[in-house]
Design an enzyme around this catalytic site. Structure first.
Site, PDB file in Angstrom:
ATOM      1  CB  VAL A 142      -1.135  -0.009   1.317  1.00  0.00           C
ATOM      2  CG1 VAL A 142      -1.608   1.284   1.449  1.00  0.00           C
ATOM      3  CG2 VAL A 142      -2.001  -1.117   1.084  1.00  0.00           C
ATOM      4  CG  PHE A 165     -11.710   0.920  -0.290  1.00  0.00           C
ATOM      5  CD1 PHE A 165     -12.542  -0.091   0.233  1.00  0.00           C
ATOM      6  CD2 PHE A 165     -11.631   2.362   0.020  1.00  0.00           C
ATOM      7  CE1 PHE A 165     -13.121   0.357   1.345  1.00  0.00           C
ATOM      8  CE2 PHE A 165     -12.011   2.820   1.284  1.00  0.00           C
ATOM      9  CZ  PHE A 165     -13.273   1.717   2.008  1.00  0.00           C
ATOM     10  CG  LEU A 166      -4.093  -0.741  -2.898  1.00  0.00           C
ATOM     11  CD1 LEU A 166      -3.754  -2.232  -2.897  1.00  0.00           C
ATOM     12  CD2 LEU A 166      -3.030   0.216  -2.917  1.00  0.00           C
ATOM     13  CD  GLU A 175      -1.359  -7.642  -2.132  1.00  0.00           C
ATOM     14  OE1 GLU A 175      -0.770  -8.730  -2.612  1.00  0.00           O
ATOM     15  OE2 GLU A 175      -1.290  -7.316  -1.045  1.00  0.00           O
ATOM     16  N   GLY A 189      -8.497 -15.963  -0.067  1.00  0.00           N
ATOM     17  CA  GLY A 189      -6.887 -15.891   0.522  1.00  0.00           C
ATOM     18  C   GLY A 189      -6.577 -14.474   0.590  1.00  0.00           C
ATOM     19  CB  CYS A 201      -6.962  -7.520   2.447  1.00  0.00           C
ATOM     20  SG  CYS A 201      -5.699  -6.405   2.080  1.00  0.00           S
ATOM     21  CE  LYS A 244      -4.499  -6.948   7.510  1.00  0.00           C
ATOM     22  NZ  LYS A 244      -5.581  -5.901   8.021  1.00  0.00           N
TER      23      LYS A 244
HETATM   24  N1  LIG Z   1      -1.940  -5.275   0.593  1.00  0.00           N
HETATM   25  C1  LIG Z   1      -3.341  -4.770   0.311  1.00  0.00           C
HETATM   26  O1  LIG Z   1      -3.743  -5.040  -0.693  1.00  0.00           O
HETATM   27  C2  LIG Z   1      -4.190  -3.788   1.269  1.00  0.00           C
HETATM   28  C3  LIG Z   1      -5.152  -3.160   0.614  1.00  0.00           C
HETATM   29  C4  LIG Z   1      -5.682  -2.396   1.442  1.00  0.00           C
HETATM   30  C5  LIG Z   1      -5.545  -2.185   2.765  1.00  0.00           C
HETATM   31  N2  LIG Z   1      -4.435  -2.647   3.125  1.00  0.00           N
HETATM   32  C6  LIG Z   1      -3.796  -2.563   4.726  1.00  0.00           C
HETATM   33  O2  LIG Z   1      -2.923  -1.499   4.419  1.00  0.00           O
HETATM   34  C7  LIG Z   1      -1.876  -1.679   5.583  1.00  0.00           C
HETATM   35  C8  LIG Z   1      -0.687  -1.976   5.058  1.00  0.00           C
HETATM   36  O3  LIG Z   1      -0.770  -3.276   4.312  1.00  0.00           O
HETATM   37  P1  LIG Z   1       0.405  -3.843   3.340  1.00  0.00           P
HETATM   38  O4  LIG Z   1      -0.039  -5.134   2.691  1.00  0.00           O
HETATM   39  O5  LIG Z   1       1.198  -2.639   2.568  1.00  0.00           O
HETATM   40  O6  LIG Z   1       1.566  -4.184   4.609  1.00  0.00           O
HETATM   41  P2  LIG Z   1       3.078  -4.659   4.197  1.00  0.00           P
HETATM   42  O7  LIG Z   1       3.280  -5.714   5.252  1.00  0.00           O
HETATM   43  O8  LIG Z   1       3.445  -5.050   2.886  1.00  0.00           O
HETATM   44  O9  LIG Z   1       3.989  -3.458   4.485  1.00  0.00           O
HETATM   45  C9  LIG Z   1       3.936  -2.748   5.715  1.00  0.00           C
HETATM   46  C10 LIG Z   1       5.314  -1.773   5.959  1.00  0.00           C
HETATM   47  O10 LIG Z   1       5.412  -1.107   7.253  1.00  0.00           O
HETATM   48  C11 LIG Z   1       6.681  -1.373   7.611  1.00  0.00           C
HETATM   49  N3  LIG Z   1       6.596  -0.986   9.235  1.00  0.00           N
HETATM   50  C12 LIG Z   1       6.244  -1.673  10.182  1.00  0.00           C
HETATM   51  N4  LIG Z   1       6.299  -0.903  11.387  1.00  0.00           N
HETATM   52  C13 LIG Z   1       7.165   0.299  10.829  1.00  0.00           C
HETATM   53  C14 LIG Z   1       7.212   1.387  11.717  1.00  0.00           C
HETATM   54  N5  LIG Z   1       7.405   1.583  13.135  1.00  0.00           N
HETATM   55  N6  LIG Z   1       7.946   2.678  10.789  1.00  0.00           N
HETATM   56  C15 LIG Z   1       7.948   2.437   9.836  1.00  0.00           C
HETATM   57  N7  LIG Z   1       7.476   1.434   9.024  1.00  0.00           N
HETATM   58  C16 LIG Z   1       7.057   0.350   9.677  1.00  0.00           C
HETATM   59  C17 LIG Z   1       7.169  -2.710   7.451  1.00  0.00           C
HETATM   60  O11 LIG Z   1       8.519  -2.761   7.373  1.00  0.00           O
HETATM   61  C18 LIG Z   1       6.685  -2.823   5.862  1.00  0.00           C
HETATM   62  O12 LIG Z   1       7.337  -2.695   5.193  1.00  0.00           O
HETATM   63  C19 LIG Z   1      -2.564  -2.810   6.130  1.00  0.00           C
HETATM   64  O13 LIG Z   1      -3.232  -2.253   7.395  1.00  0.00           O
HETATM   65  C20 LIG Z   1      -3.446  -3.573   5.455  1.00  0.00           C
HETATM   66  O14 LIG Z   1      -4.434  -4.368   6.037  1.00  0.00           O
HETATM   67  C21 LIG Z   1      -3.523  -3.557   2.596  1.00  0.00           C
END
Ligand SMILES: NC(=O)c1ccc[n+]([C@@H]2O[C@H](COP(=O)([O-])OP(=O)(O)OC[C@H]3O[C@@H](n4cnc5c(N)ncnc54)[C@H](O)[C@@H]3O)[C@@H](O)[C@H]2O)c1
Length: 436
Positions: A11, A150-151, A153, A255, A258, A261
């Site tokens: 994200v 809301f993106l 992957e 799966g 998102c 969880k």
């Molecule tokens: N992946 C998706 O498709 C998606 C879609 C919508 C919403 N989300 C939500 O967005 C959020 C992020 O998801 P993601 O898939 O990008 O997560 P991710 O696990 O890919 O990335 C999270 C990043 O946060 C960093 N991080 C952790 N603690 C930190 C800190 N204290 N300071 C700076 N960086 C720190 C980690 O090193 C990691 O690079 C989550 O809450 C997820 O539920 C994800």
């Protein structure tokens, strides 16, 4: 606008690169030094179509940079976007450890009038926790917002540039005004609501989509009992405009990073606020049980898995990504190995991720082409609907000397063609399959 995105995962990187492309000055900040040094070299640590090119363009233009230093990242920022991970904790609730620790780190450097917007998926009640932490350290006026993401992957860049909508949850008009202006170039609907509504909207959207998947899987299971074909049922019900033709995926369940969880977190949240066990618990349980149930059912149809060689095609949780979080392959492959089958895995992008995840096993091998993975197999299990897996001509892998099965775990292949090649066809919820 000067923007800092904290957390450069899926994200965070996409958000940072897209806002930079609309002429904002953006800093991506992460505590993972390896990730940041890769990103500085335009190396995206995961596969996402179009992202590497955008990253390159924006770093070259000078609109985007990356750092691990909080002071540098925060002190000049008008908008700080929190996009760190919020995995489920063991009870199923959202683990806010990363979010609250990032909040603690940013607080001392906040610029006056800055907005801190939480993009991570979090339950209602999170902003007061963020506020409490910042207020203990910051001596400046600041604002909070919920700005859920809301993106999807696999189409994350496209979804961020052309979102179905942007949701902004805030209390002050000045926050709505500034965040509306930030999103203006995206030319999309901006929904302005309370932080709690924004956070509930994110959970509601994912829980609804997960429910739709689970619902049609239940219908598919019933079709198998009576000879109906779930694809015909879908064609029939989708003419009802209240139901629609979109987003019907009978298969092995949902799966990814998102849905599993978020549904669990909503179930946990329901219990926490006194709503007890409800639909969300049930959806989550049905999805958890689905793969073992299906694998047993498939095994029964092909005379048991023991001694069979199986090509598992598609290891990531869906097409166009190498993300293996909660991927069906993580349950399917151990199940097959446990049943004394030999597994030959293939994925267009997730092979190296899979090799790191699965412990080495003499009965498990990975292959970099479908042709290779399917050599001398008894069963082809088309698990994920990558176009190359769906469009492949499986007549190449027919071995006249043995009986072979093709399991179409996403109902994407033409059963008559598969049978014509010489396979026994197994789909999901397909009774009488006789399409032209
Ligand atoms: N992946 C998706 O498709 C998606 C879609 C919508 C919403 N989300 C939500 O967005 C959020 C992020 O998801 P993601 O898939 O990008 O997560 P991710 O696990 O890919 O990335 C999270 C990043 O946060 C960093 N991080 C952790 N603690 C930190 C800190 N204290 N300071 C700076 N960086 C720190 C980690 O090193 C990691 O690079 C989550 O809450 C997820 O539920 C994800």
């Amino acid at each position: 606008m000067q923007i800092t995105v904290i957390g450069t995962g899926f994200v965070g990187v996409v958000t940072a690169a897209v806002f930079a492309s609309y002429d904002n000055k953006v800093i991506g900040l992460d505590i993972d030094e390896k990730k940041i040094s890769k990103l500085k070299k335009n190396l995206v640590p995961f596969y996402e179509p179009g992202l590497e090119k955008l990253l390159k363009q924006q770093q070259k233009s000078g609109n985007l940079e990356f750092t691990t230093a909080y002071q540098k990242g925060i002190e000049n920022s008008d908008l700080v976007i929190l996009a760190v991970g919020t995995p489920s904790n063991p009870e199923g609730g959202a683990d806010l450890t990363y979010l609250l620790s990032a909040t603690k780190e940013l607080a001392p450097y906040l610029k006056s009038e800055a907005i801190v917007a939480v993009k991570s998926t979090v339950p209602p009640g999170t902003l007061p926790k963020v506020d409490k932490i910042i207020s203990q350290t910051a001596n400046v006026k600041y604002y909070l917002a919920a700005m859920p993401e809301f993106l999807k992957e696999g189409s994350a860049v496209e979804d961020t540039i052309h979102p179905d909508r942007v949701v902004i949850g805030a209390r002050e008009n000045v926050v709505f005004d500034r965040l509306r202006e930030l999103h203006r170039p995206l030319k999309c609907q901006v929904i302005e609501v309370s932080p709690e509504s924004a956070q509930m909207a994110k959970y509601a959207a994912n829980a609804y989509l997960a429910t739709r998947i689970t619902f049609i899987n239940q219908i598919a299971d019933l079709c198998e009992k009576n000879g109906a074909d779930v694809e015909e049922v879908i064609a029939a019900i989708s003419h009802d405009r209240r139901i629609g033709k979109h987003y019907w995926y009978p298969g092995v369940g949902y799966g990814g990073s998102c849905f599993p969880k978020d549904v669990k977190e909503l179930a946990y949240y329901s219990r926490q606020v006194g709503e007890g066990e409800n639909l969300f618990n049930k959806i989550s349980d049905l999805n958890e049980e689905r793969i073992p149930r299906l694998m047993k059912n498939f095994g029964d149809q092909l005379g048991g898995w023991s001694g069979k060689t199986v090509a598992v095609l598609g290891l990531a949780f869906k097409p166009h990504t190498d993300d293996m979080r909660e991927a069906p392959s993580l349950k399917v492959i151990p199940y097959l190995l446990d049943q004394q089958a030999k597994v030959r895995g293939y994925d267009p992008k997730a092979l190296s991720a899979a090799k790191q995840i699965f412990p080495s096993d003499e009965n498990l091998s990975f292959h970099d082409s479908i042709d290779d993975a399917c050599q001398s197999v008894d069963v082809v299990l088309a698990l994920i609907e990558w176009p190359e897996i769906v469009d492949y001509d499986y007549s190449h892998v027919i071995d006249q000397k043995k009986e072979q099965w093709l399991i179409d775990a996403r109902n994407q292949l033409l059963a008559s063609q598969v049978k014509g090649w010489g396979f026994n066809y197994i789909g999901i919820g397909r009774g009488e399959i006789d399409e032209q």
